[in-house]
Design an enzyme around this catalytic site. Structure first.
Site: not given
Ligand code: 2RA
Length: 336
Positions: A10, A38, A127, A157, A241
């Site tokens: 989810s 949850r 990531c 995100s 990113h």
């Molecule tokens: C962030 N790389 O961007 C870390 C966890 N996804 O907060």
């Protein structure tokens, strides 16, 4: 065909996993969606079928061939060994197992040989690490690596659903002139702001995110002594990113040689044409599978070093896609 489970279905990454498994027609015989208590009982749609989220307990992994873990470190610590004991191969997005010497930390286009060494658990890197090593790997092959300095500009995100909602709520309030204070997720307003903190601080003054970039990059590239230093920053972007990377290569590499090496790297797209104002950006990368590299230029202060700008969708290649690609590799090599 494989019996597959997703723990954390989810969440943002769990949702992306469902999308990518369907998009890539992963050979799923049966799919289980699991979560902590949850979320148990909620329903989730997959390939037109409504699935009910089951509570993640050890016995839930009976008969599962491959489990994607997209949940907390605690869940990975407690449940991954239980799943492996029941014959399941676990591909874990959390950071819990990444630095375990017995656990491969894998990016299939960079270190596929690590995947072959798995003993039941495989870790997918952070990531921001994945997109960095996707860009460093071809430069290492072409000219060796001497030193890396990276600054990241990470979307909300990466923090999760609540952070996305926090930005969504704060932005219009700022635009209409309301003062916005700290939110429930970030200790300072994120809308139209830049926060020099991703995750908690460690004793050395770096954040966990910055030390993940350092430690994970060294493990994936098998360069335990690689001089690498990071600054990780949170920016008011929903997905994607971005990273400014300074690379000192073993031998001087021209900009064109670097572009050619990057173009040959599977999963990397070079977007680099200053005359036509072409360079990677987060909005363009969102929803895409590739890692985009541009702004490649010599460092004017240090001959033998290059700058580059690296952008990728942190939910796709940064998490869910990388995990599915690991699973695809396992299936095609008969390793799961
Ligand atoms: C962030 N790389 O961007 C870390 C966890 N996804 O907060």
């Amino acid at each position: 065909m494989k019996n597959v489970a997703i723990l954390g279905a989810s969440g943002l990454v769990g949702q992306e996993l469902l999308r990518i498994l369907a998009e890539r027609r992963f050979p799923v015989r049966q799919l289980k969606v699991l979560a902590t208590s949850r979320s148990a009982g909620q329903t989730i749609e997959y390939m037109g079928e409504e699935l009910t989220i089951e509570e993640a307990r050890p016995e839930a992994f009976e008969g599962v061939d491959i489990a994607f873990f997209a949940a907390s470190n605690d869940a990975s610590r407690e449940l991954a060994p239980e799943a492996v004991r029941r014959g399941c191969v676990v591909i874990d997005k959390s950071s819990y197992w990444r630095m375990d010497p017995e656990v491969p930390l894998a990016v299939p286009e960079v270190n596929p040989e690590a995947i072959r060494r798995h003993k039941g658990i495989l870790a997918s890197p952070n990531c921001s690490t994945i997109q960095l090593v996707m860009a460093l790997h071809p430069l290492k092959a072409a000219a060796g690596l001497r030193r890396v300095v990276v600054s990241t500009y990470q979307s909300v995100s990466g923090t999760g659903k609540d952070a996305v909602e926090e930005l969504r709520q704060q932005a219009p309030r700022v635009l209409q002139g309301d003062g916005v204070g700290p939110g429930r997720v970030y200790e300072k307003p994120i809308a139209f702001n830049v926060l020099a903190r991703c995750d908690a601080f460690e004793a050395n003054g770096y954040t966990k995110e910055e030390m993940k970039l350092t430690r994970e990059t060294r493990k994936i590239l098998e360069m335990p002594d690689l001089p690498i230093s990071a600054t990780a920053v949170r920016v008011p972007v929903f997905v994607g990113h971005s990273e400014s990377v300074l690379v000192e290569t073993g031998r001087p590499l021209s900009v064109e040689e670097a572009r050619e090496a990057l173009r040959r790297q599977p999963g990397v797209v070079v977007v680099d044409d200053p005359e036509r104002l072409e360079y990677p950006d987060a909005l363009s990368a969102a929803g895409r599978d590739e890692v985009f590299v541009g702004r490649i230029r010599e460092d004017l202060s240090a001959p033998g070093s290059l700058w580059m700008w690296v952008v990728s969708d942190n939910l796709r290649k940064g998490a869910a896609l990388n995990a599915v690609q690991i699973a695809e590799f396992l299936v095609q090599e008969g390793l799961a």
